[in-house]
Write a protein that holds these residues in place. Structure first.
Motif, PDB file in Angstrom:
ATOM      1  N   UNK A 183       0.829  -1.211   0.000  1.00 35.94           N
ATOM      2  CA  UNK A 183       0.000   0.000   0.000  1.00 35.94           C
ATOM      3  C   UNK A 183       0.863   1.261   0.000  1.00 35.94           C
ATOM      4  N   UNK A 184       1.983   1.224   0.699  1.00 35.39           N
ATOM      5  CA  UNK A 184       2.901   2.382   0.696  1.00 35.39           C
ATOM      6  C   UNK A 184       3.516   2.570  -0.688  1.00 35.39           C
ATOM      7  N   UNK A 185       3.856   1.460  -1.349  1.00 40.73           N
ATOM      8  CA  UNK A 185       4.354   1.533  -2.726  1.00 40.73           C
ATOM      9  C   UNK A 185       3.328   2.223  -3.621  1.00 40.73           C
ATOM     10  N   UNK A 186       2.069   1.806  -3.510  1.00 42.83           N
ATOM     11  CA  UNK A 186       1.016   2.391  -4.337  1.00 42.83           C
ATOM     12  C   UNK A 186       0.845   3.883  -4.036  1.00 42.83           C
ATOM     13  N   UNK A 187       0.918   4.240  -2.769  1.00 42.39           N
ATOM     14  CA  UNK A 187       0.773   5.651  -2.408  1.00 42.39           C
ATOM     15  C   UNK A 187       1.888   6.498  -3.013  1.00 42.39           C
ATOM     16  N   UNK A 188       3.122   5.989  -2.963  1.00 44.10           N
ATOM     17  CA  UNK A 188       4.260   6.738  -3.529  1.00 44.10           C
ATOM     18  C   UNK A 188       4.039   7.059  -5.000  1.00 44.10           C
ATOM     19  N   UNK A 189       3.393   6.137  -5.701  1.00 40.10           N
ATOM     20  CA  UNK A 189       3.203   6.315  -7.144  1.00 40.10           C
ATOM     21  C   UNK A 189       1.776   6.742  -7.496  1.00 40.10           C
ATOM     22  N   UNK A 190       0.986   7.107  -6.485  1.00 41.17           N
ATOM     23  CA  UNK A 190      -0.395   7.570  -6.681  1.00 41.17           C
ATOM     24  C   UNK A 190      -1.226   6.560  -7.471  1.00 41.17           C
ATOM     25  N   UNK A 191      -1.091   5.303  -7.087  1.00 40.54           N
ATOM     26  CA  UNK A 191      -1.866   4.238  -7.708  1.00 40.54           C
ATOM     27  C   UNK A 191      -3.048   3.868  -6.810  1.00 40.54           C
ATOM     28  N   UNK A 192      -4.199   3.636  -7.424  1.00 39.95           N
ATOM     29  CA  UNK A 192      -5.308   3.026  -6.702  1.00 39.95           C
ATOM     30  C   UNK A 192      -4.916   1.580  -6.375  1.00 39.95           C
ATOM     31  N   UNK A 193      -5.458   1.044  -5.283  1.00 41.63           N
ATOM     32  CA  UNK A 193      -5.240  -0.359  -4.926  1.00 41.63           C
ATOM     33  C   UNK A 193      -6.603  -1.049  -4.839  1.00 41.63           C
ATOM     34  N   UNK A 194      -6.793  -2.068  -5.670  1.00 41.30           N
ATOM     35  CA  UNK A 194      -8.001  -2.892  -5.632  1.00 41.30           C
ATOM     36  C   UNK A 194      -7.628  -4.186  -4.929  1.00 41.30           C
ATOM     37  N   UNK A 195      -8.207  -4.408  -3.745  1.00 44.42           N
ATOM     38  CA  UNK A 195      -7.865  -5.576  -2.939  1.00 44.42           C
ATOM     39  C   UNK A 195      -9.028  -6.568  -2.995  1.00 44.42           C
ATOM     40  N   UNK A 209      -9.050  -3.942   5.555  1.00 45.13           N
ATOM     41  CA  UNK A 209     -10.010  -3.171   6.348  1.00 45.13           C
ATOM     42  C   UNK A 209      -9.742  -3.288   7.842  1.00 45.13           C
ATOM     43  N   UNK A 210      -8.877  -4.222   8.253  1.00 44.61           N
ATOM     44  CA  UNK A 210      -8.532  -4.374   9.651  1.00 44.61           C
ATOM     45  C   UNK A 210      -7.293  -3.599  10.061  1.00 44.61           C
ATOM     46  N   UNK A 211      -6.670  -2.916   9.121  1.00 43.46           N
ATOM     47  CA  UNK A 211      -5.461  -2.149   9.438  1.00 43.46           C
ATOM     48  C   UNK A 211      -5.818  -0.899  10.231  1.00 43.46           C
ATOM     49  N   UNK A 252      -2.568   3.766   4.314  1.00 40.65           N
ATOM     50  CA  UNK A 252      -1.689   4.816   3.790  1.00 40.65           C
ATOM     51  C   UNK A 252      -2.417   5.810   2.886  1.00 40.65           C
ATOM     52  N   UNK A 253      -3.368   5.330   2.076  1.00 40.83           N
ATOM     53  CA  UNK A 253      -4.074   6.213   1.133  1.00 40.83           C
ATOM     54  C   UNK A 253      -5.534   5.750   1.028  1.00 40.83           C
ATOM     55  N   UNK A 254      -6.362   6.068   2.026  1.00 39.13           N
ATOM     56  CA  UNK A 254      -7.735   5.533   2.060  1.00 39.13           C
ATOM     57  C   UNK A 254      -8.579   5.918   0.860  1.00 39.13           C
ATOM     58  N   UNK A 255      -8.317   7.055   0.245  1.00 40.57           N
ATOM     59  CA  UNK A 255      -9.122   7.472  -0.906  1.00 40.57           C
ATOM     60  C   UNK A 255      -8.804   6.686  -2.176  1.00 40.57           C
ATOM     61  N   UNK A 256      -7.687   5.964  -2.152  1.00 35.17           N
ATOM     62  CA  UNK A 256      -7.330   5.143  -3.317  1.00 35.17           C
ATOM     63  C   UNK A 256      -7.291   3.653  -2.974  1.00 35.17           C
ATOM     64  N   UNK A 277     -16.144  -2.017  -0.909  1.00 33.60           N
ATOM     65  CA  UNK A 277     -16.073  -1.041   0.173  1.00 33.60           C
ATOM     66  C   UNK A 277     -15.016  -0.015  -0.191  1.00 33.60           C
ATOM     67  N   UNK A 278     -15.439   1.232  -0.319  1.00 34.30           N
ATOM     68  CA  UNK A 278     -14.509   2.314  -0.627  1.00 34.30           C
ATOM     69  C   UNK A 278     -14.951   3.590   0.076  1.00 34.30           C
ATOM     70  N   UNK A 279     -13.983   4.322   0.629  1.00 32.62           N
ATOM     71  CA  UNK A 279     -14.285   5.602   1.271  1.00 32.62           C
ATOM     72  C   UNK A 279     -14.364   6.736   0.265  1.00 32.62           C
ATOM     73  N   UNK A 280     -13.973   6.475  -0.971  1.00 30.84           N
ATOM     74  CA  UNK A 280     -13.963   7.502  -2.002  1.00 30.84           C
ATOM     75  C   UNK A 280     -15.348   7.583  -2.651  1.00 30.84           C
TER      76      UNK A 280
END
Length: 534
Positions: A256-268, A287-289, A293-297, A319-322
């Protein structure tokens, strides 16, 4: 353009080096065997897009059609095809049929027969939020407003790809992976996949075969960008299909930190989260974390088809907060809605916490564990390496020693041979595996089908072993295959892949073959276990 490129390409053969040396754009259009250019004939009745959809098929679709045309039935069709290829849980029909036919399931009120909110009826979304809060161990109650309901996770992948990417853009994913995602993101959205290749060899920072690391994600992303490909998102499968891996909290955080650094959405995709069948393994939901790192993505999907053994009931949830993403996906829910009466049944199912915990999950996990033990014991007897995992319905098997030259063409021939012997497996090519010879087998089936299916597999493998021995007598070996499984406790029983024997050592090869046959035909392995020696 894509259609003409597909039509001009050859079949999906070759090896790992050849595959990785091809430009990313060419690799994604070829779709690695999901379409069959050699048989392609353009239809005058279809658009270019329609023609692509028409030929978008491969071993997965071919085997699935063959199975439905010739299904095994103990009484009506005992020589039919046994399906170890489709990831379904066939162990819990008794439990689910009883629960789904109880009186509380049979409500019929006007709102259930009318158009709903396209995100789903609020009573269901509230129940999903409570369910995920409990089973994902969320640190705070999840909100119903962040829940969207669709008719399955395939539709969710399609909708998310469409709203997060423009046509021609890409999503990053590690291979091997569930191949249906390729179709889901491509057929509607024309979104491609960029692959982070995982290997059976343990190298660098890896501690297990096919381990996903941030370094591999970084390399795949940079290679794609170097070729001008725009990558918008990362897909994570947890538990992973087909490997059965469960990511640790630290691994999830790194991804998730990798994705945040590169502004990537993460589909889990957590669709197997309740199908972890051994107490030694612990599943951690995103969802248990404590902190994303980037809840909107970060967007999490789950469904009932796997964990509740009802793949025929099409239900998936996001489930998405965005709220921008939620509203965009909701617009597509018009095409992918769940009918009102089914929404009621699902809500009733999810709220029955006592039945889920005390009856269903206990029985399901025990049955999955017993079936997994049976299949893996058979593989050990055959001397076949496999990854020993405790999640999902599948075992990732190493059949590379049954390939003479180690190519995807040879892998496909072995796959067809299994099918000709009336057992359907999934070959590694269907999961974009970079190493020919890996197969996935589904074990979540009744004992009598497991026994007969394993007998048919044994027959094919023993015949193939004799053929290879005969071939090696006639001609020297030509190549030294790359990518062998390292010696590790993670690859069970036969952990080091056997090299092809050359003509100069054919006598040794004959002796090894004879010893293998004698061991398989006796009960020596059963009597002389490691525990007894200890």
């Amino acid at each position: 353009q894509a259609l003409s490129e597909i039509a001009g390409m050859g079949g999906g053969g070759g090896d790992l080096q050849e595959m990785r040396s091809r430009p990313l754009t060419e690799r994604r259009v070829d779709m690695h065997g999901f379409c069959n250019p050699s048989d392609f004939q353009r239809s005058p009745y279809l658009s270019a897009r329609g023609n692509i959809a028409n030929i978008f098929r491969g071993s997965t679709e071919e085997g699935y059609k063959a199975y439905h045309a010739d299904k095994y039935d103990e009484d009506k069709n005992p020589n039919g095809i046994i399906n170890f290829g489709t990831s379904e849980n066939k162990l819990c029909f008794d439990l689910m049929s009883k629960r789904l036919t109880q009186t509380d399931m049979n409500l019929m009120e006007p709102p259930l027969l009318q158009y709903p909110d396209w995100k789903g009826h609020m009573f269901l979304r509230e129940e999903v939020a409570r369910f995920l809060t409990y089973y994902c161990k969320a640190p705070a109650p999840l909100k119903a407003e962040n829940v969207i309901v669709l008719n399955g996770c395939g539709s969710l992948f399609s909708a998310l790809a469409t709203v997060l990417c423009d046509p021609g853009e890409a999503v990053l994913i590690a291979t091997p992976f569930y191949g249906g995602i390729t179709q889901s993101v491509f057929l509607y959205g024309n979104v491609k996949l960029v692959y982070a290749y995982l290997d059976s060899k343990i190298t660098g920072t890896s501690t297990r075969p096919f381990q996903l690391t941030v370094e591999k994600l970084e390399k795949a992303l940079q290679d794609a960008r170097a070729e001008g490909v725009t990558v918008r998102a990362l897909i994570l499968l947890n538990p992973q299909n087909p490997l059965g891996d469960i990511y640790s909290l630290s691994e999830l955080r790194d991804y998730l930190e990798f994705a945040k650094r590169h502004e990537l959405h993460v589909i889990v995709d957590e669709i197997y989260m309740l199908s972890v069948f051994d107490e030694s393994a612990t599943f951690h939901s995103v969802l248990g974390m404590d902190r994303l790192p980037d809840p909107q993505r970060t967007h999490v999907m789950w469904g009932i088809s796997k964990d509740f053994a009802v793949s025929g009931i099409r239900f998936g949830t996001l489930y998405t907060e965005n709220q921008d993403v939620a509203n965009a996906v909701a617009s597509l829910c018009y095409f992918h809605g769940v009918c009102g009466p089914v929404q009621h049944k699902v809500a009733q199912l999810l709220r029955d916490r006592d039945w889920i915990n005390q009856v269903y999950l206990r029985a399901n996990h025990a049955r999955l564990k017993a079936a997994h033990t049976y299949v893996t014991d058979e593989l050990k007897t055959l001397g076949v390496p496999f990854l020993n995992r405790n999640a999902g319905f599948f075992v990732w098997i190493d059949f590379r020693k049954y390939l003479r030259t180690g190519t995807f063409e040879e892998e496909m021939l072995l796959w067809r041979r299994f099918l000709d012997n009336k057992v359907l497996l999934s070959c590694g090519k269907a999961f974009e595996c970079s190493e020919p010879g890996w197969f996935r087998i589904i074990f979540a089936d009744k004992t009598h089908r497991l026994q007969l299916g394993m007998q048919r597999i044994r027959k094919v493998l023993e015949e193939r072993e004799q053929e290879i021995l005969a071939e090696e007598k006639e001609q020297p070996c030509q190549s030294d295959q790359d990518g062998k499984a390292d010696s590790t406790d993670e690859v069970i029983f036969v952990s080091r892949h056997q090299e092809p024997t050359c003509a100069s050592s054919s006598n040794l090869g004959d002796l090894i073959g004879l010893l293998q046959q004698q061991m398989r035909s006796s009960d020596w392995l059963q009597k002389n276990t490691a525990e007894q020696f200890a």
